[in-house]
Write an enzyme that holds these catalytic residues in place. Structure first.
Site, short mmCIF file in Angstrom:
data_model
loop_
_atom_site.label_atom_id
_atom_site.label_comp_id
_atom_site.label_asym_id
_atom_site.label_seq_id
_atom_site.Cartn_x
_atom_site.Cartn_y
_atom_site.Cartn_z
N LYS A 123 0.85 -1.20 0.00
CA LYS A 123 0.00 0.00 0.00
C LYS A 123 0.88 1.24 0.00
O LYS A 123 1.89 1.30 0.69
CB LYS A 123 -0.92 0.01 1.22
CG LYS A 123 -1.97 -1.09 1.21
CD LYS A 123 -3.07 -0.82 2.22
CE LYS A 123 -3.94 0.34 1.80
NZ LYS A 123 -5.12 0.50 2.70
N ARG A 186 0.88 -5.25 3.23
CA ARG A 186 -0.28 -5.95 3.76
C ARG A 186 -0.25 -7.42 3.34
O ARG A 186 0.17 -7.76 2.23
CB ARG A 186 -1.57 -5.29 3.28
CG ARG A 186 -2.83 -5.89 3.87
CD ARG A 186 -4.02 -5.01 3.65
NE ARG A 186 -4.41 -4.91 2.25
CZ ARG A 186 -5.33 -4.06 1.79
NH1 ARG A 186 -5.93 -3.22 2.63
NH2 ARG A 186 -5.63 -4.02 0.51
N ARG A 193 -12.55 -9.35 -3.63
CA ARG A 193 -13.60 -8.58 -2.97
C ARG A 193 -14.96 -8.88 -3.62
O ARG A 193 -15.02 -9.37 -4.75
CB ARG A 193 -13.30 -7.07 -3.11
CG ARG A 193 -11.91 -6.67 -2.64
CD ARG A 193 -11.45 -5.38 -3.32
NE ARG A 193 -10.06 -5.04 -2.97
CZ ARG A 193 -9.71 -4.23 -1.99
NH1 ARG A 193 -10.65 -3.63 -1.26
NH2 ARG A 193 -8.44 -3.97 -1.73
N ASP A 262 -16.84 -2.91 -2.19
CA ASP A 262 -15.45 -3.11 -2.62
C ASP A 262 -14.51 -3.29 -1.44
O ASP A 262 -13.34 -3.63 -1.64
CB ASP A 262 -14.98 -1.95 -3.51
CG ASP A 262 -15.09 -0.61 -2.81
OD1 ASP A 262 -16.23 -0.19 -2.53
OD2 ASP A 262 -14.06 0.02 -2.54
N ASN A 263 -15.01 -3.07 -0.23
CA ASN A 263 -14.22 -3.30 0.98
C ASN A 263 -14.60 -4.59 1.69
O ASN A 263 -14.19 -4.81 2.83
CB ASN A 263 -14.38 -2.13 1.96
CG ASN A 263 -13.79 -0.84 1.42
OD1 ASN A 263 -12.91 -0.86 0.57
ND2 ASN A 263 -14.28 0.29 1.91
#
EC number: 2.7.7.-
Length: 494
Positions: A123, A186, A193, A262-263
């Protein structure tokens, strides 16, 4: 997840990048940006063990530490990595958005370990074709919060993504203010997703959706491969896992705050930590995200939002499975959530057996906490001590008139249990955290890190990894939050 003995080092990781073998428009190959003067702030032992790495391989002056620093700064990639940004879409605050995808992060590679596959996702890796108007960067503030959140949730036993490491750099990033740049490596078994399936459904790409279903099953749920309807079986699995996940959020007072589709993880993991919060004073209507003016993602709305999000996923799968069968699977959500929530709350109250009326006992306890404005986590710790002390701490934490009457009912209920008071207290303190990732504590860690002091970050991470065990000299991390803690506002900017 279990932590096992490990001996591997960073250069021994082997990658099998299955996502890169899917149709080309599932992703875009992107090289990570290079940032100025990247510095490692912390490396997670839990993250190391998830990958089968020996944490000692990252000791000061070890070659692997420098390799990891370079990886975090975009200066190198490991052999076998194939960085890419994933394409997906999703519903954001109830509105479909077709222009989504990895806008600031890259799937660097899929590591094959003795326990399965782990995505390494960087990220803050720079712009991608899906960045829209974003700069592709991450700031230290949000990166610290995500790093600690993974540790805290894993410590509580809540399904979550993890992180291997957190780094900062000399980049200055404009958000509400100018902030230090950062990167976070991460870890997750998968970053698939709900929005990946929505994209293919909305694009009417049914064959590609079948490929995605097959990919998820082959990679992560092989037991479902022999199902008569693999898409239906996968949906049922996602329904069950999402129900258990959100039950855990509710039991431990966690507000995700941005439950866009989307999360939402297809594996039932807590994914994408933004303006989340663990509540201090018990407030069912807690909305930590100041941009959620209507409270769509308030604490007490999360179970219903989970159902809505699953219905969107189910609709996306209708080209591959009978709609009635998918609807039947969806009806399993609420009972599964209630069952898991009841199990967790019984444990928090020290109850082993299942007795009619337990749900009402729990609800009445929560009503007392709301009436008193009591701290959610400290109240449970105090209740655990109530049976072995004079109850003074509990009366301080829950100073309401109805407490005595509720305690009489609770005492009567405990007579149906076989454990003695001391054993019950020990069991309760093993599931009721002493150390909680409170927003004001995270802010203290952030401010220290921005000033060049990572010691509070490391110390707090160690406590959150085992939040139930008291440690000498760590009292400040377990103290009641100050009154001003309730006014801290959070946003989606990261």
């Amino acid at each position: 997840m279990p932590l096992r003995e490990v001996t591997m080092t960073l250069d021994s990781l082997r990658f099998d990048n299955a996502w890169a073998r899917l149709p080309e428009d599932f992703f875009t190959r992107v090289s990570p940006a290079t940032w100025k003067n990247t510095r490692l702030l912390d490396i997670s032992p839990r993250g190391c063990r998830a990958l089968g790495l020996d944490p000692a391989c990252f000791d000061d002056d070890a070659p692997a530490r420098e390799t990891l620093r370079q990886l975090m700064g975009g200066e190198t990639v490991l052999p076998g990595m194939a960085p890419l940004a994933q394409k997906y879409t999703g519903h954001q605050f109830g509105v479909y958005n077709p222009a989504l995808g990895d806008g600031r992060g890259l799937l660097m590679g899929e590591a094959q370990t003795a326990d399965g596959y782990w995505d390494l996702h960087l990220k803050g890796a720079g712009q991608t074709p899906y960045s829209r108007f974003g700069d592709g960067r991450a700031v230290l503030r949000s990166s610290v919060r995500e790093y600690l959140a993974g540790e805290a949730m894993a410590g509580l036993g809540v399904p979550t993504t993890l992180a291997l490491a957190l780094a900062t750099n000399d980049e200055k990033v404009q958000r509400e203010r100018v902030e230090p740049g950062a990167t976070l490596l991460r870890l997750a078994p998968s970053h698939v997703r709900f929005g990946h399936f929505e994209w293919l459904y909305q694009s009417r790409r049914h064959d590609d959706m079948r490929r995605l279903v097959d990919h998820v099953i082959e990679r992560h749920r092989p037991a479902l491969a022999a199902s008569e309807s693999p898409a239906e079986a996968l949906f049922g699995d996602v329904v069950a896992r999402t129900a258990r996940l959100i039950a855990a959020w509710q039991a431990y007072g966690f507000v995700h705050a941005v439950m866009n589709t989307d999360n939402m993880s297809i594996l039932g993991l807590t994914l994408d930590y933004g303006p989340y919060a663990f509540m201090d004073a018990y407030d069912p209507r807690l909305v930590p995200n100041h941009t959620d003016a209507n409270g769509r993602y308030a604490f007490d709305q999360q179970p219903g939002v989970g159902l809505w999000n699953l219905s969107v996923l189910g609709q996306s799968l209708t080209p591959l499975a009978e709609p009635d069968a998918l609807r039947d699977r969806l009806t399993e959500y609420e009972p599964a959530l209630q069952q898991e929530y009841a199990r967790l709350m019984r444990a928090r109250l020290g109850l082993e057996s299942v007795v009619e009326g337990d749900a009402q006992l729990v609800q009445d306890w929560l009503t007392l906490l709301a009436e008193a404005g009591a701290d959610y986590h400290r109240a449970f710790r105090a209740l655990g001590e109530w049976a072995v002390d004079d109850g003074e701490w509990l009366r301080q934490e829950v100073p309401v008139e109805g407490l005595s009457a509720w305690l009489s009912r609770y005492h009567e209920r405990l007579q149906e249990e076989e454990r003695d008071a001391a054993s019950r207290r020990d069991a309760m303190q093993a599931v009721n955290p002493l150390y909680v990732l409170r927003t004001h504590l995270a802010q203290q860690v952030i401010e220290a890190a921005e000033a060049g002091d990572e010691a509070p970050l490391v110390e707090f991470r160690r406590l959150l990894a085992d939040p139930f065990t008291a440690r000498p000299g760590m009292e400040r991390w377990a103290a009641a939050p100050p009154p001003q803690a309730s006014v801290i506002c959070l946003s989606c900017s990261s």
